[in-house]
Design a protein around this motif. Structure first.
Motif, PDB file in Angstrom:
ATOM      1  N   GLY A  64      13.361  -3.783   7.563  1.00  0.00           N
ATOM      2  CA  GLY A  64      13.256  -5.246   7.512  1.00  0.00           C
ATOM      3  C   GLY A  64      13.592  -5.916   8.822  1.00  0.00           C
ATOM      4  O   GLY A  64      13.340  -7.108   8.989  1.00  0.00           O
TER       5      GLY A  64
ATOM      6  N   GLN B 100       6.884 -13.243   1.522  1.00  0.00           N
ATOM      7  CA  GLN B 100       7.355 -11.880   1.307  1.00  0.00           C
ATOM      8  C   GLN B 100       8.054 -11.340   2.552  1.00  0.00           C
ATOM      9  O   GLN B 100       9.084 -10.657   2.464  1.00  0.00           O
ATOM     10  CB  GLN B 100       6.186 -10.967   0.929  1.00  0.00           C
ATOM     11  CG  GLN B 100       6.567  -9.515   0.670  1.00  0.00           C
ATOM     12  CD  GLN B 100       7.538  -9.333  -0.489  1.00  0.00           C
ATOM     13  OE1 GLN B 100       7.578 -10.156  -1.409  1.00  0.00           O
ATOM     14  NE2 GLN B 100       8.316  -8.270  -0.456  1.00  0.00           N
ATOM     15  N   ASN B 101       7.525 -11.658   3.717  1.00  0.00           N
ATOM     16  CA  ASN B 101       8.173 -11.234   4.961  1.00  0.00           C
ATOM     17  C   ASN B 101       9.553 -11.858   5.100  1.00  0.00           C
ATOM     18  O   ASN B 101      10.497 -11.208   5.561  1.00  0.00           O
ATOM     19  CB  ASN B 101       7.309 -11.607   6.166  1.00  0.00           C
ATOM     20  CG  ASN B 101       6.001 -10.845   6.204  1.00  0.00           C
ATOM     21  OD1 ASN B 101       5.844  -9.817   5.541  1.00  0.00           O
ATOM     22  ND2 ASN B 101       5.043 -11.348   6.974  1.00  0.00           N
TER      23      ASN B 101
ATOM     24  N   LYS C  68      11.512 -12.737   2.641  1.00  0.00           N
ATOM     25  CA  LYS C  68      12.398 -12.057   1.690  1.00  0.00           C
ATOM     26  C   LYS C  68      12.894 -10.719   2.246  1.00  0.00           C
ATOM     27  O   LYS C  68      14.091 -10.416   2.191  1.00  0.00           O
ATOM     28  CB  LYS C  68      11.674 -11.832   0.358  1.00  0.00           C
ATOM     29  CG  LYS C  68      12.539 -11.160  -0.707  1.00  0.00           C
ATOM     30  CD  LYS C  68      11.758 -10.907  -1.982  1.00  0.00           C
ATOM     31  CE  LYS C  68      12.678 -10.375  -3.077  1.00  0.00           C
ATOM     32  NZ  LYS C  68      13.457  -9.185  -2.650  1.00  0.00           N
ATOM     33  N   GLU C  69      11.973  -9.924   2.796  1.00  0.00           N
ATOM     34  CA  GLU C  69      12.348  -8.593   3.269  1.00  0.00           C
ATOM     35  C   GLU C  69      13.320  -8.657   4.448  1.00  0.00           C
ATOM     36  O   GLU C  69      14.295  -7.897   4.512  1.00  0.00           O
ATOM     37  CB  GLU C  69      11.093  -7.811   3.664  1.00  0.00           C
ATOM     38  CG  GLU C  69      10.215  -7.448   2.472  1.00  0.00           C
ATOM     39  CD  GLU C  69       8.948  -6.728   2.879  1.00  0.00           C
ATOM     40  OE1 GLU C  69       8.843  -6.316   4.068  1.00  0.00           O
ATOM     41  OE2 GLU C  69       8.058  -6.561   2.022  1.00  0.00           O
ATOM     42  N   SER C  70      13.066  -9.551   5.385  1.00  0.00           N
ATOM     43  CA  SER C  70      13.950  -9.634   6.549  1.00  0.00           C
ATOM     44  C   SER C  70      15.270 -10.317   6.215  1.00  0.00           C
ATOM     45  O   SER C  70      16.306  -9.986   6.809  1.00  0.00           O
ATOM     46  CB  SER C  70      13.242 -10.364   7.693  1.00  0.00           C
ATOM     47  OG  SER C  70      12.224  -9.551   8.243  1.00  0.00           O
TER      48      SER C  70
ATOM     49  N   ASP D  60      16.786  -9.938   3.399  1.00  0.00           N
ATOM     50  CA  ASP D  60      17.550  -8.848   2.781  1.00  0.00           C
ATOM     51  C   ASP D  60      18.187  -7.959   3.841  1.00  0.00           C
ATOM     52  O   ASP D  60      19.325  -7.482   3.673  1.00  0.00           O
ATOM     53  CB  ASP D  60      16.630  -7.997   1.891  1.00  0.00           C
ATOM     54  CG  ASP D  60      16.284  -8.685   0.576  1.00  0.00           C
ATOM     55  OD1 ASP D  60      16.951  -9.680   0.229  1.00  0.00           O
ATOM     56  OD2 ASP D  60      15.342  -8.221  -0.095  1.00  0.00           O
TER      57      ASP D  60
END
Length: 747
Positions: A348, A397-398, A400-402, A404
């Motif tokens: 991430g 979505q990007n 959210k992933e980063s 996290d």
């Protein structure tokens, strides 16, 4: 449109095209906005030669797009090759009979290949009907005139040949001929020797010397201008072909004046030199193509045009095909977005691809960094701006992933509210830099990196705020605000320090008044740390509503002078005075561009979440004062931040220039510019500004926003590919969100 025309001509067309667009599509507004119409984006496809394809001499392309390279061992073609994926040379076996020809030179006539060997001028075009015997076994040079008449030379003799045979034979005295061209306006063949330029009239059969000198290397007739440009080992000069006299003085204020090749493409001069190739623009400046971002080798042997949007540059180590394509900033952003996702996401994090073998991305690995949190915050901020501007589900979505990944920086270590620098699977610490910084997590599968600095902290606060304000997803907003609160609680409760696993403050995580005000007023850290902590506290108060953050911010401003510190003009910042302690002296040796990055990351919260309008106005003045000092660098991000506080008075054109001129190739190729004779070098100074005008990003090494854009030389031989996430996508998407860059306009 001919994409090799100067940027000036392109912009004229763009501006003319905007009239209808503005009338039909743009809302009426006094605010300045760049309309995102297509511009010219350059990139290179490289083809490397080997020992089998040595002695390279010339390169041409025919009307079919076929590329042929002449070398000492015969003809070659390019094999494979694409952007970022180099090709090679392979012997040209297209015409079997060509292997028995001793081809010594090649040219194009009517966009068809024409060859010179020891017997004739010939071609495989025109049904193979062109075959003119020249009777010069040692022939090495030839040029086409009119009606398939050619002048051929072996250096000391000239033969004029056509369908009737050899119609003239003559001798050349003195230095041997090294090049032949033809001037349609005067009907003369022009011959170049190392020490003179001659003219031969096909009609009168007379040979005359036009001018003499020394160090002549190449020449080209400037079509429609009645001029001949002559390259030398120390610049070039022009000759009036109608008046037969020199035009002006020799020009050696070039990127490199030792010239090897000269041609004209679409009315613009292209130069080959011992150190790269360059094109002279309409305004007299140059586009410089030097280093492996552009060319396989430094020494240029020959330059020719492939079509309207491609130029072939042959070097001592292979061929560089320069491609000039049309794209919008939005299309460039889409390409960079794919680059990040395909090659630069590690757990991430927004990471660098490193340990590459000479630009080969397939050999690289994703590296951890002391600044994983900062680079990821900047990329994450760009994706949040993209979501706010476009509503893209992919951007969400990007985010959210980063986010996290950033959250795990807090949970992987045992210190509440303390952000790790990075984390990595255990068992690899010995293979990584700074092994003393690594600590084992409670989960034996993982290790985490300690000693976090203020760089990461201000990056975290910036992006937590952007997400909390702009991303309409309650779970993500709550996650970002929760992390922001944890971080700021840690700092406030630990007396303005970032406390590590060992109970000690980190080297750079210090905002305590005793530390901050211990610096002399001219040392930048006093202003920087004050600015950052007030921005951080305002941000925390804005999103949590906890009075402690507001109370503590006013305490720092009123009791400890932090407002005065952050308002101090940039012109005051400089070297610590004689007698200052070693720490202050070290921190003020020269301008710190990492500090600039930290300032601007903090300006989002400083200005946007100001406690009062009165403070907001003060902050605006401080931000603009800093921005004014940064204007010479033409950094895209700093200029976009300028729009945050004043939409009417910021360098929009320079921001767009940065975004458009940034190379698509993000590999850390070596670059060099300090040798250039076309730039003005400045005396050594505190800001380390080397030239009066900053060079375009595609002529400099790849650098993040914390680098000095006036550094002329650098790189590491193609050992890394940087992510565009923080370098390019953040300023672009921030500009889109702020409305200073429009949606793409393709009409």
């Amino acid at each position: 449109m001919k994409y090799l025309q100067s940027k000036l001509l392109i912009l004229v067309g763009v501006l003319l095209g905007l009239t209808e667009v503005q009338a039909q599509q743009l809302p009426s507004s006094s605010k300045r906005t760049h309309q995102d119409v297509p511009f010219v984006q350059e990139y290179s496809i490289k083809y490397y030669s080997d020992e089998q394809s040595s002695g390279l001499e010339k390169v041409y392309a025919d009307r079919n797009g076929t590329v042929q390279i002449l070398g000492s061992k015969g003809l070659y073609r390019t094999h494979a090759g694409a952007f970022l994926y180099p090709g090679s040379f392979t012997p040209d076996k297209t015409y079997l009979a060509m292997k028995d020809k001793n081809v010594v030179s090649i040219a194009t006539v009517e966009d068809q290949f024409v060859y010179l060997d020891d017997k004739a001028v010939f071609s495989n075009a025109w049904a193979g009907s062109l075959y003119l015997k020249h009777e010069l076994p040692g022939a090495v040079h030839f040029a086409h005139g009119e009606d398939f008449t050619f002048l051929v030379s072996d250096g000391s003799n000239i033969h004029l040949v056509n369908q009737e045979g050899v119609v003239y034979k003559g001798k050349i005295s003195g230095s041997p001929v090294i090049g032949i061209s033809y001037d349609m306006a005067t009907g003369r063949y022009l011959l170049l020797a190392e020490n003179k330029v001659m003219a031969f009239s096909a009609a009168s059969k007379k040979l005359q010397t036009l001018t003499e000198g020394s160090g002549f290397t190449s020449f080209v007739v400037r079509e429609g201008k009645n001029k001949l440009a002559v390259a030398t080992t120390d610049g070039y000069f022009e000759w009036d072909l109608l008046a037969d006299k020199k035009v002006g003085a020799k020009n050696n204020a070039l990127p490199w004046p030792s010239l090897t090749s000269l041609t004209e493409i679409n009315g613009l001069l292209w130069f080959g030199s011992e150190r790269g190739a360059f094109m002279q623009k309409e305004d007299g400046g140059f586009n410089y193509y030097y280093g492996e971002r552009w060319l396989p080798g430094d020494k240029v042997l020959h330059i020719s045009q492939k079509n309207e949007d491609e130029v072939l540059v042959l070097t001592d180590k292979g061929l560089g095909k320069l491609v000039f394509m049309s794209q919008t900033l939005a299309e460039k952003a889409a390409y960079y977005g794919e680059q990040v996702r395909e090659r630069h996401i590690r757990h991430g994090f927004n990471s660098t691809l490193t340990s590459m073998e000479k630009g080969n991305m397939d050999t690289g690995r994703l590296a951890d960094s002391d600044n994983d949190g900062l680079w990821t915050s900047m990329y994450l901020g760009g994706e949040a701006f993209r979501y706010a501007a476009t509503g893209s589900a992919d951007a969400l979505q990007n985010v959210k992933e980063s986010l996290d990944a950033l959250e795990r920086l807090y949970t992987i270590n045992p210190v509440k509210g303390f952000p790790s620098r990075s984390f990595f699977r255990s068992g690899y610490i010995e293979k990584l830099a700074d092994p003393d910084r690594w600590q084992h997590a409670s989960d034996k599968e993982w290790d985490w990196k300690a000693t976090t600095s203020s760089d990461e902290v201000i990056g975290h606060v910036f992006v937590f705020a952007v997400i909390a304000e702009l991303v309409d997803n309650e779970a993500l907003r709550k996650q970002a605000i929760g992390l922001l609160d944890q971080l700021m609680t840690h700092i406030v409760e630990n007396d303005w320090y970032l406390i590590d696993y060992d109970g000690k403050h980190t080297t750079w995580g210090r905002w305590n008044p005793e530390y901050v005000n211990g610096f002399p007023t001219m040392v930048g850290d006093r202003k920087l740390n004050s600015s950052n902590i007030i921005a951080m506290l305002q941000t925390a108060y804005h999103f949590t509503g906890k009075e402690v953050y507001k109370k503590e911010a006013y305490m720092l401003m009123e009791k400890h002078g932090y407002l005065e510190n952050l308002m101090r003009p940039m012109e005051v910042i400089g070297k610590a005075q004689e007698g200052s302690d070693d720490w202050a002296a070290m921190l003020s040796e020269s301008w710190n561009h990492s500090d600039d990055e930290m300032y601007f990351m903090g300006y989002w919260g400083l200005y946007r979440y100001a406690f009062t309008d009165e403070l907001k106005e003060k902050y605006r003045l401080a931000i603009q004062d800093h921005w004014e000092s940064e204007r010479p660098e033409k950094d895209g991000l700093w200029n976009i931040f300028g729009a945050l506080v004043d939409r009417e008075n910021f360098d929009l054109e320079e921001a767009v220039w940065y975004l458009q001129e940034h190379p698509l190739d993000m590999i850390s190729w070596n670059t060099a510019n300090s040798h250039r004779k076309d730039i003005k070098l400045l005396e050594q100074n505190f800001r380390e500004q080397t030239t009066d005008v900053v060079l375009p990003p595609d002529e400099l090494m790849i650098r993040r926003h914390n680098g000095n854009r006036f550094t002329l030389d650098g790189g590491n031989g193609g050992g890394q590919e940087y992510s565009a996430g923080d370098i390019w996508l953040l300023p672009y998407w921030m500009g889109r969100y702020l409305g200073v860059i429009s949606d793409p306009l393709t009409k």
